[in-house]
Design a protein around this motif. Structure first.
Motif, PDB file in Angstrom:
ATOM      1  N   UNK A 147       1.484  11.607  -5.886  1.00  0.00           N
ATOM      2  CA  UNK A 147       2.182  12.413  -6.892  1.00  0.00           C
ATOM      3  C   UNK A 147       1.314  12.662  -8.117  1.00  0.00           C
ATOM      4  N   UNK A 148       0.440  11.713  -8.441  1.00  0.00           N
ATOM      5  CA  UNK A 148      -0.226  11.770  -9.746  1.00  0.00           C
ATOM      6  C   UNK A 148      -1.751  11.806  -9.718  1.00  0.00           C
ATOM      7  N   UNK A 149      -2.392  11.567  -8.574  1.00  0.00           N
ATOM      8  CA  UNK A 149      -3.830  11.288  -8.626  1.00  0.00           C
ATOM      9  C   UNK A 149      -4.668  12.449  -9.159  1.00  0.00           C
ATOM     10  N   UNK A 150      -4.229  13.684  -8.943  1.00  0.00           N
ATOM     11  CA  UNK A 150      -5.030  14.820  -9.415  1.00  0.00           C
ATOM     12  C   UNK A 150      -5.023  14.937 -10.936  1.00  0.00           C
ATOM     13  N   UNK A 151      -4.035  14.316 -11.577  1.00  0.00           N
ATOM     14  CA  UNK A 151      -3.962  14.354 -13.039  1.00  0.00           C
ATOM     15  C   UNK A 151      -4.554  13.092 -13.674  1.00  0.00           C
ATOM     16  N   UNK A 152      -4.934  12.131 -12.861  1.00  0.00           N
ATOM     17  CA  UNK A 152      -5.426  10.853 -13.379  1.00  0.00           C
ATOM     18  C   UNK A 152      -6.833  10.976 -13.949  1.00  0.00           C
ATOM     19  N   UNK A 153      -7.119  10.242 -15.027  1.00  0.00           N
ATOM     20  CA  UNK A 153      -8.517  10.108 -15.450  1.00  0.00           C
ATOM     21  C   UNK A 153      -9.319   9.496 -14.309  1.00  0.00           C
ATOM     22  N   UNK A 154     -10.562   9.878 -14.194  1.00  0.00           N
ATOM     23  CA  UNK A 154     -11.395   9.449 -13.060  1.00  0.00           C
ATOM     24  C   UNK A 154     -11.506   7.921 -12.983  1.00  0.00           C
ATOM     25  N   UNK A 155     -11.666   7.269 -14.126  1.00  0.00           N
ATOM     26  CA  UNK A 155     -11.801   5.813 -14.130  1.00  0.00           C
ATOM     27  C   UNK A 155     -10.540   5.153 -13.596  1.00  0.00           C
ATOM     28  N   UNK A 156      -9.387   5.633 -14.017  1.00  0.00           N
ATOM     29  CA  UNK A 156      -8.115   5.082 -13.547  1.00  0.00           C
ATOM     30  C   UNK A 156      -8.013   5.197 -12.031  1.00  0.00           C
ATOM     31  N   UNK A 157      -8.355   6.367 -11.526  1.00  0.00           N
ATOM     32  CA  UNK A 157      -8.283   6.585 -10.082  1.00  0.00           C
ATOM     33  C   UNK A 157      -9.257   5.673  -9.344  1.00  0.00           C
ATOM     34  N   UNK A 158     -10.479   5.571  -9.828  1.00  0.00           N
ATOM     35  CA  UNK A 158     -11.477   4.738  -9.154  1.00  0.00           C
ATOM     36  C   UNK A 158     -11.027   3.274  -9.092  1.00  0.00           C
ATOM     37  N   UNK A 159     -10.471   2.778 -10.169  1.00  0.00           N
ATOM     38  CA  UNK A 159      -9.969   1.403 -10.165  1.00  0.00           C
ATOM     39  C   UNK A 159      -8.813   1.251  -9.173  1.00  0.00           C
ATOM     40  N   UNK A 160      -7.945   2.237  -9.124  1.00  0.00           N
ATOM     41  CA  UNK A 160      -6.750   2.154  -8.277  1.00  0.00           C
ATOM     42  C   UNK A 160      -7.078   2.147  -6.789  1.00  0.00           C
ATOM     43  N   UNK A 161      -8.140   2.855  -6.413  1.00  0.00           N
ATOM     44  CA  UNK A 161      -8.449   3.027  -4.985  1.00  0.00           C
ATOM     45  C   UNK A 161      -9.656   2.197  -4.552  1.00  0.00           C
ATOM     46  N   UNK A 162     -10.071   1.285  -5.383  1.00  0.00           N
ATOM     47  CA  UNK A 162     -11.301   0.527  -5.149  1.00  0.00           C
ATOM     48  C   UNK A 162     -11.326  -0.156  -3.780  1.00  0.00           C
TER      49      UNK A 162
ATOM     50  N   UNK B 278       0.822  -1.206   0.000  1.00  0.00           N
ATOM     51  CA  UNK B 278       0.000   0.000   0.000  1.00  0.00           C
ATOM     52  C   UNK B 278       0.864   1.268   0.000  1.00  0.00           C
ATOM     53  N   UNK B 279       1.970   1.334   0.762  1.00  0.00           N
ATOM     54  CA  UNK B 279       2.797   2.547   0.726  1.00  0.00           C
ATOM     55  C   UNK B 279       3.322   2.876  -0.672  1.00  0.00           C
ATOM     56  N   UNK B 280       3.664   1.831  -1.454  1.00  0.00           N
ATOM     57  CA  UNK B 280       4.162   2.063  -2.816  1.00  0.00           C
ATOM     58  C   UNK B 280       3.078   2.688  -3.683  1.00  0.00           C
ATOM     59  N   UNK B 281       1.868   2.161  -3.590  1.00  0.00           N
ATOM     60  CA  UNK B 281       0.771   2.730  -4.373  1.00  0.00           C
ATOM     61  C   UNK B 281       0.447   4.146  -3.909  1.00  0.00           C
ATOM     62  N   UNK B 282       0.416   4.361  -2.603  1.00  0.00           N
ATOM     63  CA  UNK B 282       0.089   5.689  -2.081  1.00  0.00           C
ATOM     64  C   UNK B 282       1.096   6.737  -2.534  1.00  0.00           C
ATOM     65  N   UNK B 283       2.354   6.371  -2.556  1.00  0.00           N
ATOM     66  CA  UNK B 283       3.384   7.313  -3.004  1.00  0.00           C
ATOM     67  C   UNK B 283       3.129   7.738  -4.443  1.00  0.00           C
ATOM     68  N   UNK B 284       2.805   6.766  -5.298  1.00  0.00           N
ATOM     69  CA  UNK B 284       2.513   7.074  -6.701  1.00  0.00           C
ATOM     70  C   UNK B 284       1.251   7.930  -6.810  1.00  0.00           C
TER      71      UNK B 284
END
Length: 236
Positions: free
Chosen positions: A206-221, A197-203
């Motif tokens: 850095x990037x979540x505000x620029x992510x497409x909404x679908x990508x973010x939703x899948x990542x944080x499901x 989880x720390x590895x994903x959170x770090x990424x």
């Protein structure tokens, strides 16, 4: 046409269900201008195709490649099941040949289920202990399926707790225009988080505000609801 390919195609056609084929045509977006435009379905459940491939596991690499060129979606998926079996049972030389054949035939690996059933097993497995630079080339391709192969192949690395290439390719694909890439990248980021989880959170931080909404939703499901809402609302 080889005898084996002829036998497989005959069985697939006998197993086909026209009603299921119509549903698959819609589900896999085969209409004009859609990602699966023009694809032809017989209407066969995936477990049946896997069982058929298992029965024909004696098929040669040449047979599998000939079958991969079929107009029928289920024939191409069955061909990929055969290639995965041949890869798993092959020596280093045989695996290298199948990996090369796979990349030469991406034109026929032209839907998300075809990619997802073979990219990590062939491309990811082959590159795990080798130079992985070609994944960056695939990720930067104009071809949707080559880009999806690039990110899905890294699932093999994720399973070995090796995340660097997944994160690098995710960054390349961050602004991709295709929803199928948004889903694949989000899925792989989620798989990283399932292991670290720390590895994903770090990424993400850095990037979540620029992510497409679908990508973010899948990542944080699978995040706790409060944390998930923080990312969705941009308050992290």
């Amino acid at each position: 046409m080889s005898i084996v390919v002829d036998q497989i195609l005959k069985e697939l056609k006998q197993l086909g269900d026209p009603n299921r084929a119509q549903h698959s045509q819609r589900f896999f977006k085969t209409g004009k201008g859609e990602y699966g435009e023009g694809d032809v379905f017989l209407g066969i459940k995936v477990p049946i195709q896997r069982a058929l491939a298992k029965r024909f596991k004696h098929a040669s690499r040449e047979d599998a490649l000939e079958l991969l060129h079929s107009e029928y979606h289920e024939a191409r998926l069955t061909a990929l099941f055969l290639l995965v079996h041949l890869f798993d049972s092959g020596d280093s030389e045989g695996r290298a040949r199948i990996y090369s054949d796979y990349l030469k035939n991406v034109t026929y690996i032209n839907n998300w289920d075809l990619v997802d059933s073979s990219a990590l097993q062939i491309v990811g497995h082959q590159l795990y202990d080798k130079d992985r630079s070609h994944l960056k080339t695939l990720a930067e391709s104009q071809d949707l399926w080559e880009r999806r192969i690039a990110i899905i192949a890294t699932y093999y690395f994720i399973r070995q707790y090796d995340f660097q290439d997944t994160l690098g390719i995710a960054a390349i694909l961050l602004n991709d225009s295709q929803d199928l890439i948004h889903k694949a990248v989000g899925w792989m980021l989620r798989e990283v988080g399932n292991r670290s989880r720390p590895t994903e959170l770090k990424f993400l931080n850095e990037h979540y505000k620029a992510m497409p909404r679908t990508m973010l939703r899948y990542a944080i499901e699978k995040f706790p609801e409060e944390l998930r809402q923080g990312y969705l609302k941009g308050t992290i």
